[in-house]
Design a protein around this motif. Structure first.
Motif, short mmCIF file in Angstrom:
data_model
loop_
_atom_site.label_atom_id
_atom_site.label_comp_id
_atom_site.label_asym_id
_atom_site.label_seq_id
_atom_site.Cartn_x
_atom_site.Cartn_y
_atom_site.Cartn_z
N LEU A 107 34.56 42.21 -20.76
CA LEU A 107 33.85 42.16 -22.03
C LEU A 107 32.85 41.00 -22.13
N SER A 108 32.57 40.33 -21.01
CA SER A 108 31.56 39.28 -21.05
C SER A 108 30.17 39.91 -21.06
N LYS A 109 29.21 39.18 -21.61
CA LYS A 109 27.85 39.70 -21.79
C LYS A 109 26.90 39.03 -20.81
N TRP A 110 25.95 39.82 -20.29
CA TRP A 110 25.02 39.33 -19.28
C TRP A 110 23.62 39.87 -19.55
N THR A 111 22.62 39.08 -19.16
CA THR A 111 21.23 39.49 -19.28
C THR A 111 20.61 39.48 -17.90
N SER A 112 19.95 40.58 -17.55
CA SER A 112 19.25 40.68 -16.27
C SER A 112 17.92 39.95 -16.39
N THR A 113 17.58 39.17 -15.37
CA THR A 113 16.29 38.47 -15.38
C THR A 113 15.15 39.37 -14.91
N SER A 114 15.50 40.52 -14.32
CA SER A 114 14.48 41.48 -13.89
C SER A 114 14.90 42.89 -14.34
N PRO A 115 14.75 43.16 -15.66
CA PRO A 115 15.21 44.45 -16.19
C PRO A 115 14.43 45.63 -15.62
N LYS A 116 15.15 46.73 -15.44
CA LYS A 116 14.55 47.98 -14.96
C LYS A 116 14.86 49.06 -15.98
N GLN A 117 13.91 49.89 -16.29
CA GLN A 117 14.05 50.99 -17.24
C GLN A 117 14.59 50.49 -18.59
N LYS A 118 14.10 49.36 -19.03
CA LYS A 118 14.47 48.75 -20.31
C LYS A 118 15.94 48.34 -20.39
N GLU A 119 16.63 48.30 -19.25
CA GLU A 119 18.03 47.87 -19.23
C GLU A 119 18.07 46.37 -18.95
N LYS A 120 18.26 45.61 -20.01
CA LYS A 120 18.24 44.16 -19.90
C LYS A 120 19.61 43.55 -20.20
N HIS A 121 20.29 44.10 -21.20
CA HIS A 121 21.58 43.55 -21.62
C HIS A 121 22.73 44.41 -21.12
N PHE A 122 23.76 43.72 -20.61
CA PHE A 122 24.90 44.40 -20.01
C PHE A 122 26.20 43.77 -20.49
N ILE A 123 27.27 44.57 -20.40
CA ILE A 123 28.61 44.08 -20.71
C ILE A 123 29.54 44.52 -19.57
N VAL A 124 30.43 43.62 -19.17
CA VAL A 124 31.39 43.95 -18.12
C VAL A 124 32.50 44.79 -18.75
N THR A 125 32.69 46.01 -18.25
CA THR A 125 33.67 46.90 -18.84
C THR A 125 34.96 47.02 -18.03
N LYS A 126 34.89 46.70 -16.73
CA LYS A 126 36.08 46.86 -15.89
C LYS A 126 35.97 45.98 -14.65
N LEU A 127 37.12 45.56 -14.14
CA LEU A 127 37.18 44.81 -12.88
C LEU A 127 37.86 45.67 -11.84
N ILE A 128 37.38 45.59 -10.62
CA ILE A 128 37.98 46.29 -9.49
C ILE A 128 38.61 45.24 -8.60
N LYS A 129 39.91 45.41 -8.33
CA LYS A 129 40.67 44.42 -7.57
C LYS A 129 41.16 45.01 -6.26
N ASP A 130 41.42 44.13 -5.30
CA ASP A 130 41.98 44.56 -4.02
C ASP A 130 43.51 44.58 -4.08
N GLU A 131 44.16 44.76 -2.93
CA GLU A 131 45.62 44.86 -2.88
C GLU A 131 46.32 43.58 -3.33
N GLN A 132 45.66 42.43 -3.13
CA GLN A 132 46.24 41.15 -3.54
C GLN A 132 45.86 40.76 -4.96
N GLU A 133 45.30 41.71 -5.71
CA GLU A 133 44.89 41.48 -7.10
C GLU A 133 43.72 40.50 -7.23
N ASN A 134 42.94 40.33 -6.17
CA ASN A 134 41.73 39.51 -6.25
C ASN A 134 40.59 40.39 -6.75
#
Length: 72
Positions: free
Chosen positions: A11-38
Motif C-alpha cells: 500500500l505504499s505510494k510511488w511516482t514514476s519519474t518517466s511516466p508512460k501513457q499518463k501512468e505516473k502514480h502507483f500503489i504497491v498492491t502485493k509482494l511476491i516472496k521466495d521460499e525463504q519468505e524474502n
C-alpha cells in the motif's frame, strides 16, 4: 537512492519519474516472496488506469526512476 524496508511496501505510494501513457502514480498492491519468505518482486498498480506491473522491488530504490509518495 531511496531507503526501503521491503516489509513496509504494501500500500505504499510511488511516482514514476518517466511516466508512460499518463501512468505516473502507483500503489504497491502485493509482494511476491521466495521460499525463504524474502521479498523478491512487487506488483504496482497504476492509479489512473488500474493496470498492474510486476517489477523487482529493488528497482524502487532508484531515485532516478521512482520517487516515494505521490509527487506533482
Amino acid at each position: 537512492m531511496n531507503q526501503i524496508n521491503p516489509n513496509k511496501l504494501p500500500l505504499s505510494k510511488w511516482t514514476s519519474t518517466s511516466p508512460k501513457q499518463k501512468e505516473k502514480h502507483f500503489i504497491v498492491t502485493k509482494l511476491i516472496k521466495d521460499e525463504q519468505e524474502n521479498v523478491i518482486e512487487c506488483i504496482l498498480e497504476a492509479v489512473l488506469t488500474r493496470k498492474q506491473y510486476t517489477l523487482p522491488w529493488h528497482d524502487l530504490k532508484s531515485s532516478e526512476h521512482w520517487l516515494q509518495g505521490w509527487q506533482s
